[in-house]
Enzyme design. Structure first.
Site, mmCIF file in Angstrom:
data_model
loop_
_atom_site.group_PDB
_atom_site.id
_atom_site.type_symbol
_atom_site.label_atom_id
_atom_site.label_comp_id
_atom_site.label_asym_id
_atom_site.label_seq_id
_atom_site.Cartn_x
_atom_site.Cartn_y
_atom_site.Cartn_z
ATOM 1 C CG HIS A 198 -48.642 15.757 -0.626
ATOM 2 N ND1 HIS A 198 -49.878 16.043 -0.087
ATOM 3 C CD2 HIS A 198 -48.252 14.571 -0.069
ATOM 4 C CE1 HIS A 198 -50.213 15.090 0.766
ATOM 5 N NE2 HIS A 198 -49.244 14.175 0.783
ATOM 6 C CD GLU A 199 -45.083 12.471 -0.639
ATOM 7 O OE1 GLU A 199 -44.668 12.273 0.521
ATOM 8 O OE2 GLU A 199 -46.183 12.074 -1.047
ATOM 9 C CG HIS A 212 -46.198 14.445 4.326
ATOM 10 N ND1 HIS A 212 -47.184 14.598 5.269
ATOM 11 C CD2 HIS A 212 -46.780 13.816 3.271
ATOM 12 C CE1 HIS A 212 -48.314 14.084 4.816
ATOM 13 N NE2 HIS A 212 -48.101 13.605 3.601
ATOM 14 C CD GLU A 214 -51.433 11.950 3.520
ATOM 15 O OE1 GLU A 214 -51.278 12.570 2.441
ATOM 16 O OE2 GLU A 214 -50.504 11.329 4.071
#
Length: 320
Positions: free
Chosen positions: A155-156, A159, A231
């Site tokens: 997930h990071e 980003h 998100e």
């Protein structure tokens, strides 16, 4: 073999959701709008409090802050949390996990940092993939298993891949500065809350006090405008990157519970950087939260997992 190895090796890099030029252009426009909005807000506060002289001072401050927030916002965000570099020898398995995910995403491996807090959480920062960093807390490595942690790291990295980190760190830096400046003026402004050419001293003072209250709220609203939707995009890209949506969904539920039990408020202006909101509060806090509701994020990930389990190709095509 970790859960991420099941499908990740065969995934085309260009197929990752949100990593195309359109998404990057959209983030560039959002960054421009954010900088312009926070700049206008700061100039307005300066003029309101100090007239032409205050506007001049605010203008100079804006130029410096925009430069610093673009080039150094990642370092500022890490320093605000006391993050320390996580050396390879300290956690080789974690570095190897990030290396695999970064290679799968077609981007350089970001630097790893450790936040000395028991609250389980993580965030990414940096102006582009070549100058990126991922920070994890000490608590997250104790709480999550390897499969769930890989989902969080994916997930990071999503980003970073989606170019979300620049806009996030710029928002954190400028919103933090505006809030801090408003607090300083509230406590130490004194003579700045009146002008010699003002006939209605009480009315003007009340107006200025209103500015001091509105400025942090306006900065937060500007953050909200660019935080929630990204998100969902990072969840989708991260789930595809690690190949295990259910692992990320499980991690989100654990992290939400961890934040409720051990809220972390060292730097509230950076709360939107974290994978789950580190702050704790009631209905008002949820109303102004920079994160979408965890149950909705989990629901979407479960749906992705169901589609992926039946047909990985169909699942990927659905997010193309």
């Amino acid at each position: 073999m970790s859960a991420g190895g099941r499908y990740g090796a065969s995934m085309p890099r260009e197929g990752l959701r949100g990593s195309g030029w359109g998404h990057r252009l959209g983030n560039a426009l959002k960054t421009t709008v954010l900088l312009a909005g926070l700049t206008a807000l700061l100039l307005w506060v300066g003029e309101r409090l100090g007239g032409p002289q205050g506007l001049l001072v605010a203008g100079f401050f804006v130029v410096v802050m925009n430069f610093v927030s673009y080039w150094f916002s990642d370092r500022i965000a890490l320093a605000m949390h006391g993050a320390q570099p996580l050396e390879y020898a300290e956690a080789p398995w974690l570095h190897q996990m990030v290396e695999r995910l970064a290679a799968r995403a077609g981007m350089p491996k970001p630097k790893l940092y450790l936040l000395p807090t028991r609250t389980p959480n993580a965030f990414a920062t940096g102006r582009n993939p070549e100058h990126a960093a991922v920070a994890v807390t000490a608590g997250i490595m104790d709480l999550l298993n390897e499969r769930e942690l890989e989902g969080v790291l994916a997930h990071e990295l999503a980003h970073v891949k989606n170019r979300d980190t620049l806009i996030g760190t710029v928002a954190a830096t400028l919103a933090g500065v505006i809030s801090y400046a408003a607090q300083m003026l509230f406590w130490f402004g004194g003579s700045m809350l009146s002008r010699d050419d003002d006939d209605d001293g009480l009315g003007h003072t009340l107006g200025n006090l209103g500015v001091l209250l509105v400025a942090p709220i306006a900065a937060t609203l500007l953050q909200l405008a660019v935080s929630r939707s990204r998100e969902y995009g990072a969840d989708a890209t991260g789930a595809e990157l690690c190949g295990d949506p259910d692992a990320l969904a499980n991690a989100l539920m654990k992290l939400e519970r961890g934040a409720e039990l051990m809220p972390y408020d060292r730097a509230p202006a950076t709360s939107h950087l974290f994978i789950v909101n580190p702050l704790s509060g009631g209905a008002l806090m949820h109303l102004f939260s920079t994160h979408p509701p965890i149950p909705e994020r989990v629901r979407r990930l479960r749906e992705l997992g169901a589609r992926m389990g039946s047909s990985p190709r169909a699942w990927r095509d659905a997010w193309a």
